[in-house]
Design a protein around this motif. Structure first.
Motif, mmCIF file in Angstrom:
data_model
loop_
_atom_site.group_PDB
_atom_site.id
_atom_site.type_symbol
_atom_site.label_atom_id
_atom_site.label_comp_id
_atom_site.label_asym_id
_atom_site.label_seq_id
_atom_site.Cartn_x
_atom_site.Cartn_y
_atom_site.Cartn_z
ATOM 1 N N MET A 1 0.953 -1.149 0.012
ATOM 2 C CA MET A 1 0.072 -0.010 0.005
ATOM 3 C C MET A 1 0.979 1.257 -0.189
ATOM 4 S SD MET A 1 -2.812 1.103 2.924
ATOM 5 C CE MET A 1 -2.624 2.462 3.406
ATOM 6 N N THR A 2 0.454 2.277 -0.777
ATOM 7 C CA THR A 2 1.319 3.386 -0.967
ATOM 8 C C THR A 2 0.602 4.499 -0.166
ATOM 9 O OG1 THR A 2 0.302 4.281 -3.032
ATOM 10 C CG2 THR A 2 2.368 2.783 -3.091
ATOM 11 N N ASP A 3 1.181 5.366 0.496
ATOM 12 C CA ASP A 3 0.861 6.437 1.210
ATOM 13 C C ASP A 3 1.102 7.757 0.631
ATOM 14 O OD1 ASP A 3 -0.554 7.431 3.350
ATOM 15 O OD2 ASP A 3 1.440 7.622 4.653
ATOM 16 N N THR A 4 0.242 7.886 -0.468
ATOM 17 C CA THR A 4 0.359 9.316 -0.993
ATOM 18 C C THR A 4 -0.504 9.992 -0.658
ATOM 19 O OG1 THR A 4 -0.409 8.347 -3.268
ATOM 20 C CG2 THR A 4 1.825 8.047 -2.886
ATOM 21 N N TYR B 1 3.049 13.538 2.547
ATOM 22 C CA TYR B 1 2.697 13.571 3.963
ATOM 23 C C TYR B 1 3.734 13.783 4.777
ATOM 24 C CZ TYR B 1 -2.032 11.970 2.655
ATOM 25 O OH TYR B 1 -3.415 11.932 2.086
ATOM 26 N N GLU B 2 3.723 14.478 5.960
ATOM 27 C CA GLU B 2 4.588 14.865 6.699
ATOM 28 C C GLU B 2 4.553 14.020 7.908
ATOM 29 O OE1 GLU B 2 4.185 19.362 7.470
ATOM 30 O OE2 GLU B 2 5.485 19.656 5.567
ATOM 31 N N ARG B 3 3.268 13.610 8.282
ATOM 32 C CA ARG B 3 3.243 12.472 9.259
ATOM 33 C C ARG B 3 2.590 11.287 9.027
ATOM 34 N NH1 ARG B 3 2.176 17.476 11.134
ATOM 35 N NH2 ARG B 3 -0.149 17.398 10.986
ATOM 36 N N PRO B 4 2.888 10.014 9.325
ATOM 37 C CA PRO B 4 2.356 8.910 8.825
ATOM 38 C C PRO B 4 0.936 8.795 9.254
ATOM 39 C CG PRO B 4 3.898 8.444 10.675
ATOM 40 C CD PRO B 4 3.981 9.960 10.200
ATOM 41 N N ALA B 5 -0.071 7.832 8.789
ATOM 42 C CA ALA B 5 -1.317 7.754 9.062
ATOM 43 C C ALA B 5 -1.534 7.148 10.295
ATOM 44 C CB ALA B 5 -2.060 6.827 7.994
ATOM 45 N N GLU B 6 -2.629 7.355 11.202
ATOM 46 C CA GLU B 6 -2.889 6.966 12.545
ATOM 47 C C GLU B 6 -2.779 5.454 12.329
ATOM 48 O OE1 GLU B 6 -6.187 7.425 15.510
ATOM 49 O OE2 GLU B 6 -5.519 9.330 14.558
ATOM 50 N N GLY B 7 -1.913 4.895 13.214
ATOM 51 C CA GLY B 7 -1.572 3.278 13.336
ATOM 52 C C GLY B 7 -0.672 2.803 12.419
ATOM 53 N N ALA B 8 -0.287 3.861 11.437
ATOM 54 C CA ALA B 8 0.810 3.087 10.311
ATOM 55 C C ALA B 8 2.133 3.397 11.184
ATOM 56 C CB ALA B 8 0.606 3.841 9.291
#
Length: 97
Positions: A1-4, A76-83
């Motif tokens: 999964m990419t976090d873009t 994103y400057e911060r990771p997703a919650e839980g990531a």
């Protein structure tokens, strides 16, 4: 999964491209190789950003913006919650036998 981040995002609540949860994570923008902190809206696929034009506002009190064309990168400057959990690096340092 990419976090873009999304292809297009705006900080104006009246815009259809406004997304509060994504903005709360912090979006970093690099425009023509320079990092920008004053971006009001961007589109990666169309290659433009909108920046406020000083302190000038329109008759509704919204800032006047200037559209600049060029290469746009977003992250994103911060990771997703839980990531990012489960790395285990910070918990192992203080243990002694």
């Amino acid at each position: 999964m990419t976090d873009t981040p999304p292809d297009r995002l705006s900080t104006d609540p009246s815009s259809p491209y406004f997304d509060q949860p994504k903005l709360e994570r912090g979006i970093g923008i690099r425009f023509k190789g320079n990092e920008r902190r004053d971006v009001e809206e961007y589109s990666i696929s169309e290659g433009w950003i909108r920046v406020a034009l000083g302190k000038k506002v329109d008759r509704h009190g919204r800032p006047l913006t200037l559209k600049l064309n060029g290469e746009v990168e977003a992250w994103y400057e911060r990771p997703a919650e839980g990531a990012g959990e489960g790395g285990g690096e910070s918990g192992d340092e203080g243990e002694t036998a």
